[in-house]
Enzyme design. Sequence first.
Site, PDB file in Angstrom:
ATOM      1  CE  LYS A  38      -0.585   0.337   5.287  1.00  0.00           C
ATOM      2  NZ  LYS A  38      -1.324  -0.477   5.899  1.00  0.00           N
ATOM      3  NE  ARG A 148      -5.417  -0.720  12.517  1.00  0.00           N
ATOM      4  CZ  ARG A 148      -4.082  -0.665  11.380  1.00  0.00           C
ATOM      5  NH1 ARG A 148      -3.954   0.845  10.693  1.00  0.00           N
ATOM      6  NH2 ARG A 148      -4.505  -1.028  10.448  1.00  0.00           N
TER       7      ARG A 148
END
Length: 375
Positions: A38, A148
């Site tokens: 990414k 998260r």
Amino acid sequence: MSYPKVLVNLKHIEDNAKNMVRIAKEKSGCTTLALVTKGHCSDKEVIKVLARVSGVDYLADARTQNIRSYFTSLGDGDEERGRKALQDSGKGTMLLRIPMKSELTEVVDLVDLCQISEIETIRLLNDYAEKAEKVQDILLMIDMGDLREGLFFNDREKILKTAGEIIELRNIKLRGISVNMNCYGAIIPKEDNLTEFVNIARDIERKYDVTLDIISGGNSGTIYLAEDGRLPRGITNIRIGEGYLQGTESSYAGKVAGAKQDAFIIQAEIVEIQVKPSIPIGESGLDAFGHVPHYEDKGDMKRAIIAVGKQDTELDSMTPLDEKIEIIGASSDHTILDITSSDTDYKVGDIVSFRLGYSGMLRAMTSPYVTREYI
Ligand SMILES: *Cc1c(COP(=O)(O)O)cnc(C)c1O
């Protein structure tokens, strides 16, 4: 028009990828390694390089679009040919971000190994996989305190119950569990929290008489343990982006041993050089981004403007290769440099180069305004 431009050093990326294979597999006994794409938005040439590095088992990304582009890159536009090429190289695809319910068609189509946490989404994924006559491999995300994604480690009962239900699903294969740290909570992976994480896998295995072969112990924040051979036994996989792209680790911002730190360089062209004061003149309001700026009086300075800005990259993430240049500010399209102390006699039209850190690389490789050159 070719500037601003990123110079992508494919040789350094390949060497760094091989270095990560050595660290993950030889030094710390992982059985699989995922390299994360990414940070360069699944760049075509980088994908081609990674596909030929042996010892890399998964190419991983947060977005299904980027995973699809693995195939188009490797097949030179022909998706089916690209799929076959990746398969032939013995590598799979991995989705890092827990999937949206609305992208499960793409997941089943494109993803070999899917990180996921919500049982509702997993049930739905099972339906999609059944329709496609596929068994979908997944890793159940566990949150060890970074806060998260993942089932919270303290609720062991919920984790075991969820794992039990997953194991019953006919078109889902629970390959293991996965943890992500160094993100929201900036929590550092340590021998204690990773050992507890491995114990969760062992509990699932014991309770349901299954084998979990992928115990994925984090991102580039885990490299410092892996390098020293201190990765707790039972961790069998890590997922690395920064470590092979930037040659750095993210727990203590150290350099990865044996890695190169300059695989990504950004270049921009000087459009103005003028001597001006260091403090703006007149009543001070808000800057181009709505902030109240602060200036230090350094007297008159020789200032260069380069044609690159916040739409192209990130200021804090750029380090001038000419160490005597200082970046003093930027707006969307302009960056201002103090070149007073430089030994180089810069002229309008000259090119200035900067080493790009992770966030600057991410933005530059995503910006349509920035060209690329491969070296
Ligand atoms: C981005 C990401 C990674 C890779 O992180 P790096 O710090 O670049 O190594 C690994 N896992 C997940 C879940 C991610 O989102």
